[in-house]
Design a protein around this motif. Structure first.
Motif, PDB file in Angstrom:
ATOM      1  N   MET A 104     -33.622  -4.247  -2.589  1.00 29.45           N
ATOM      2  CA  MET A 104     -32.065  -4.527  -2.693  1.00 29.45           C
ATOM      3  C   MET A 104     -31.459  -3.161  -2.608  1.00 29.45           C
ATOM      4  N   VAL A 105     -30.411  -3.128  -1.854  1.00 21.83           N
ATOM      5  CA  VAL A 105     -29.471  -2.094  -2.020  1.00 21.83           C
ATOM      6  C   VAL A 105     -27.959  -2.153  -2.596  1.00 21.83           C
ATOM      7  N   PHE A 106     -27.769  -1.200  -3.353  1.00 23.73           N
ATOM      8  CA  PHE A 106     -26.466  -1.254  -3.846  1.00 23.73           C
ATOM      9  C   PHE A 106     -25.374  -0.358  -3.290  1.00 23.73           C
ATOM     10  N   TYR A 107     -24.113  -1.126  -2.488  1.00 18.93           N
ATOM     11  CA  TYR A 107     -23.324  -0.397  -1.906  1.00 18.93           C
ATOM     12  C   TYR A 107     -21.983  -0.486  -2.498  1.00 18.93           C
ATOM     13  N   ALA A 108     -21.399   0.719  -2.755  1.00 17.51           N
ATOM     14  CA  ALA A 108     -19.968   0.603  -3.269  1.00 17.51           C
ATOM     15  C   ALA A 108     -18.894   0.568  -2.230  1.00 17.51           C
ATOM     16  N   LEU A 109     -17.921  -0.043  -2.338  1.00 12.97           N
ATOM     17  CA  LEU A 109     -16.796   0.038  -1.532  1.00 12.97           C
ATOM     18  C   LEU A 109     -15.918   1.231  -2.307  1.00 12.97           C
ATOM     19  N   CYS A 110     -15.558   2.280  -1.564  1.00 12.62           N
ATOM     20  CA  CYS A 110     -14.800   3.397  -2.068  1.00 12.62           C
ATOM     21  C   CYS A 110     -13.615   3.506  -1.152  1.00 12.62           C
ATOM     22  N   VAL A 111     -12.471   3.681  -1.906  1.00 14.74           N
ATOM     23  CA  VAL A 111     -11.224   4.059  -1.102  1.00 14.74           C
ATOM     24  C   VAL A 111     -10.433   5.082  -1.440  1.00 14.74           C
ATOM     25  N   THR A 112      -9.742   5.772  -0.433  1.00 13.04           N
ATOM     26  CA  THR A 112      -8.974   6.949  -0.728  1.00 13.04           C
ATOM     27  C   THR A 112      -7.683   6.537   0.072  1.00 13.04           C
ATOM     28  N   ALA A 113      -6.670   7.501  -0.400  1.00 17.04           N
ATOM     29  CA  ALA A 113      -5.379   7.299   0.368  1.00 17.04           C
ATOM     30  C   ALA A 113      -4.459   8.496  -0.279  1.00 17.04           C
ATOM     31  N   GLU A 114      -3.463   8.790   0.523  1.00 15.91           N
ATOM     32  CA  GLU A 114      -2.416   9.726   0.318  1.00 15.91           C
ATOM     33  C   GLU A 114      -1.263   8.572  -0.723  1.00 15.91           C
ATOM     34  N   LEU A 115      -1.337   8.845  -1.867  1.00 20.46           N
ATOM     35  CA  LEU A 115      -0.310   7.997  -2.724  1.00 20.46           C
ATOM     36  C   LEU A 115       0.913   8.965  -2.849  1.00 20.46           C
ATOM     37  N   GLU A 116       2.107   8.414  -2.732  1.00 26.99           N
ATOM     38  CA  GLU A 116       3.381   8.867  -2.886  1.00 26.99           C
ATOM     39  C   GLU A 116       4.057   8.272  -4.115  1.00 26.99           C
ATOM     40  N   ASN A 117       4.372   8.872  -4.922  1.00 26.10           N
ATOM     41  CA  ASN A 117       4.933   8.381  -6.364  1.00 26.10           C
ATOM     42  C   ASN A 117       4.430   6.906  -6.597  1.00 26.10           C
ATOM     43  N   LEU A 118       3.059   6.680  -6.386  1.00 29.78           N
ATOM     44  CA  LEU A 118       2.400   5.522  -6.806  1.00 29.78           C
ATOM     45  C   LEU A 118       0.978   5.967  -7.438  1.00 29.78           C
ATOM     46  N   THR A 119       0.656   4.805  -8.189  1.00 27.58           N
ATOM     47  CA  THR A 119      -0.676   4.958  -8.977  1.00 27.58           C
ATOM     48  C   THR A 119      -1.312   3.795  -9.017  1.00 27.58           C
ATOM     49  N   ASP A 120      -2.545   3.780  -9.398  1.00 32.06           N
ATOM     50  CA  ASP A 120      -3.529   2.533  -9.875  1.00 32.06           C
ATOM     51  C   ASP A 120      -3.472   1.506  -8.480  1.00 32.06           C
ATOM     52  N   LEU A 121      -3.791   1.939  -7.295  1.00 30.62           N
ATOM     53  CA  LEU A 121      -3.976   1.024  -6.327  1.00 30.62           C
ATOM     54  C   LEU A 121      -5.147   0.100  -6.284  1.00 30.62           C
ATOM     55  N   GLN A 122      -4.805  -1.463  -6.338  1.00 32.25           N
ATOM     56  CA  GLN A 122      -5.969  -2.121  -6.393  1.00 32.25           C
ATOM     57  C   GLN A 122      -5.595  -3.429  -5.813  1.00 32.25           C
ATOM     58  N   PRO A 123      -6.611  -4.553  -5.686  1.00 29.69           N
ATOM     59  CA  PRO A 123      -6.402  -5.847  -5.395  1.00 29.69           C
ATOM     60  C   PRO A 123      -5.393  -6.555  -6.576  1.00 29.69           C
ATOM     61  N   LEU A 124      -4.494  -7.402  -6.207  1.00 30.27           N
ATOM     62  CA  LEU A 124      -3.456  -7.938  -7.190  1.00 30.27           C
ATOM     63  C   LEU A 124      -4.089  -8.569  -8.328  1.00 30.27           C
ATOM     64  N   GLY A 125      -5.158  -9.055  -8.448  1.00 29.05           N
ATOM     65  CA  GLY A 125      -5.865  -9.389  -9.905  1.00 29.05           C
ATOM     66  C   GLY A 125      -6.489  -8.386 -10.407  1.00 29.05           C
ATOM     67  N   GLY A 126      -6.631  -7.046  -9.874  1.00 32.86           N
ATOM     68  CA  GLY A 126      -7.660  -6.063 -10.379  1.00 32.86           C
ATOM     69  C   GLY A 126      -8.727  -6.294  -9.484  1.00 32.86           C
ATOM     70  N   CYS A 127      -9.866  -4.897  -9.726  1.00 32.07           N
ATOM     71  CA  CYS A 127     -10.672  -4.864  -9.097  1.00 32.07           C
ATOM     72  C   CYS A 127     -11.801  -5.906  -9.048  1.00 32.07           C
ATOM     73  N   SER A 128     -11.803  -6.562  -9.892  1.00 33.04           N
ATOM     74  CA  SER A 128     -12.954  -7.835 -10.129  1.00 33.04           C
ATOM     75  C   SER A 128     -12.121  -9.110 -10.062  1.00 33.04           C
ATOM     76  N   ASP A 129     -11.130  -9.217  -9.490  1.00 31.18           N
ATOM     77  CA  ASP A 129     -10.314 -10.500  -9.229  1.00 31.18           C
ATOM     78  C   ASP A 129     -11.192 -11.423  -8.407  1.00 31.18           C
ATOM     79  N   PRO A 130     -11.466 -12.651  -9.388  1.00 32.18           N
ATOM     80  CA  PRO A 130     -12.504 -13.590  -8.534  1.00 32.18           C
ATOM     81  C   PRO A 130     -11.854 -14.379  -7.138  1.00 32.18           C
TER      82      PRO A 130
END
Length: 176
Positions: free
Chosen positions: A1-27
């Motif tokens: 088994m291999v574990f893969y992490a989905l990693c994101v990066t972006a240039e945020l302008e006056n924004l923070t906490d970018l994530q899926p609507l229900g949070g990172c563990s949104d079912p």
């Protein structure tokens, strides 16, 4: 088994906490990406859709996974199980330093996730506290924050899958 992490990066302008609507563990949030067969190297033509709320019986009959699929070329089974609780949103500080945020961890057997597709169902908070919901399928977002009287935006949005290792320490699991 291999574990893969989905990693994101972006240039945020006056924004923070970018994530899926229900949070990172949104079912209900659907992660879309292509998969590559670890046996023959075939890459899927269509994107796989993986959500925490989906559960499929493993071909062996022992357990379940969030994605169970056969390779179209060699016929081998591959599975992907999402591991919630290990993700974090992309913060303004991470964006400014060029760091990545790990959104989700996937336990992959027989498949390697590649080519993540951003879509609808994302949120971020402005530096003034205003909340924004967005569609990132175009790879960017531009709006005006009336509360903070400033422009907000997301550009240079990128995602990658990185192999991570599981560490057990004092009864807590982490991935690095």
């Amino acid at each position: 088994m291999v574990f893969y992490a989905l990693c994101v990066t972006a240039e945020l302008e006056n924004l923070t906490d970018l994530q899926p609507l229900g949070g990172c563990s949104d079912p209900e949030y659907a992660y879309y990406f292509k998969v590559k067969c670890e046996n023959c190297g075939e890459t899927s033509q269509k994107e796989a859709c993986v959500t925490l709320s989906d559960s499929f019986q493993l071909p062996t009959g022992r357990g379940t996974a969030n994605l169970v699929q056969k390779c179209k070329l060699c016929g081998r089974d591959g599975t992907i199980q999402m591991l919630p609780g290990h993700g974090e949103p992309l913060t303004l500080q991470q964006s400014q330093s060029g760091s990545e945020a790990m959104l989700m961890v996937f336990d992959c057997r027989g498949f390697e996730p590649i080519d993540f597709s951003f879509g609808n169902g994302w949120k971020a908070e402005s530096t003034s506290g205003a909340r924004f919901e967005m569609d990132l399928s175009e790879g960017e977002f531009v709006e005006y924050d009336e509360k903070g009287e400033c422009p907000v935006g997301i550009s240079n949005l990128r995602a990658s899958f990185k192999v991570v290792k599981k560490h057990e320490r004092a009864g807590k699991t982490t991935f690095v």
